[in-house]
Design a protein around this motif. Structure first.
Motif, PDB file in Angstrom:
ATOM      1  N   SER A   1       0.687  -0.774   0.224  1.00  0.00           N
ATOM      2  CA  SER A   1       0.246   0.131  -0.202  1.00  0.00           C
ATOM      3  C   SER A   1       1.372   1.283  -0.138  1.00  0.00           C
ATOM      4  CB  SER A   1      -0.741   0.633   1.349  1.00  0.00           C
ATOM      5  OG  SER A   1      -0.216  -0.102   2.023  1.00  0.00           O
ATOM      6  N   GLY A   2       0.109   2.562  -0.524  1.00  0.00           N
ATOM      7  CA  GLY A   2       1.136   3.521  -0.089  1.00  0.00           C
ATOM      8  C   GLY A   2       1.144   4.023   1.530  1.00  0.00           C
ATOM      9  N   TRP A   3       0.907   3.243   2.054  1.00  0.00           N
ATOM     10  CA  TRP A   3       1.608   3.815   3.432  1.00  0.00           C
ATOM     11  C   TRP A   3       2.359   2.715   3.665  1.00  0.00           C
ATOM     12  CZ3 TRP A   3      -0.710   7.913   6.190  1.00  0.00           C
ATOM     13  CH2 TRP A   3      -1.743   7.755   6.059  1.00  0.00           C
ATOM     14  N   GLU A   4       2.251   1.591   3.528  1.00  0.00           N
ATOM     15  CA  GLU A   4       3.192   0.773   3.861  1.00  0.00           C
ATOM     16  C   GLU A   4       5.270   1.409   2.820  1.00  0.00           C
ATOM     17  OE1 GLU A   4       5.836  -3.639   2.620  1.00  0.00           O
ATOM     18  OE2 GLU A   4       3.223  -3.233   2.511  1.00  0.00           O
ATOM     19  N   SER A   5       4.938   2.541   1.571  1.00  0.00           N
ATOM     20  CA  SER A   5       5.599   2.590   1.365  1.00  0.00           C
ATOM     21  C   SER A   5       6.018   3.636   1.791  1.00  0.00           C
ATOM     22  CB  SER A   5       5.349   3.017  -0.466  1.00  0.00           C
ATOM     23  OG  SER A   5       4.576   4.114  -0.291  1.00  0.00           O
ATOM     24  N   MET A   6       4.639   5.073   2.451  1.00  0.00           N
ATOM     25  CA  MET A   6       5.497   5.964   3.304  1.00  0.00           C
ATOM     26  C   MET A   6       6.463   5.666   4.493  1.00  0.00           C
ATOM     27  SD  MET A   6       1.843   8.092   3.246  1.00  0.00           S
ATOM     28  CE  MET A   6       2.600   9.786   3.957  1.00  0.00           C
ATOM     29  N   LEU A   7       6.444   4.515   4.704  1.00  0.00           N
ATOM     30  CA  LEU A   7       6.779   3.930   5.934  1.00  0.00           C
ATOM     31  C   LEU A   7       8.163   4.102   6.050  1.00  0.00           C
ATOM     32  CD1 LEU A   7       6.450   2.936   9.427  1.00  0.00           C
ATOM     33  CD2 LEU A   7       6.232   0.893   8.857  1.00  0.00           C
TER      34      LEU A   7
END
Length: 163
Positions: A36-42
């Motif tokens: 997800s985008g959240w995982e890439s942001m993390l």
């Protein structure tokens, strides 16, 4: 006839990426894209490559690498500009507001004493937040395919087979 209206600064800079050696080609497929985008942001907030999570994203404090040495992703397309600073200031302000209110109401410190506590704490928070904010913003740009990045997504069927 040469075009005298174009300066050397107007011409696009092209960078040639050297082809990987034979032993590096095997690394290109040995990573898992984020779900997800959240995982890439993390991943970006932890200063890791948002695509492969293996290599460092920054060469210096706020200077991203040109190309990831592990997955060969080109990071020169990123355009984070001033947004990481805005995010850093926003987070610092929301953390510091209750601290400042509590210090002013609950202590009898002088103005110089309050400034001696508040200013270094605010500077430390802003400097501490700016690199993770920039990494997360670069990761978000990559995830959505902005500014010349290729939009990549994990293959759902291949991911289900691995689990």
């Amino acid at each position: 006839m040469p075009n005298f209206m174009v300066s050397p600064f107007d011409r696009p800079v092209t960078r040639k990426i050297s082809p990987p050696a034979n032993d590096e080609v095997s690394n290109v497929d040995s990573f898992v894209l984020p779900a997800s985008g959240w995982e890439s942001m993390l991943r970006g907030a932890r200063s890791r490559c948002p695509r492969c999570n293996e290599a460092k994203l920054f060469t210096r404090f706020l200077k991203p690498v040109a190309t990831c040495p592990h997955c060969l992703q080109d990071w020169t397309h990123q355009q984070a500009d001033d947004f990481p600073a805005y995010v850093s200031i926003l987070l610092t302000g929301h953390i510091m507001a209750p601290i400042i209110i509590a210090l002013v109401q609950e202590t009898a410190l002088s103005l110089a004493g309050l400034a001696a506590i508040i200013v270094p704490l605010m500077l430390a928070l802003m400097i501490g937040f700016i690199q993770p904010a920039k990494g997360a913003i670069i990761a978000l740009q990559w995830w959505f395919g902005m500014h010349g990045f290729e939009k990549e997504r994990r293959d759902a069927e291949a991911f289900d087979r691995k689990q």
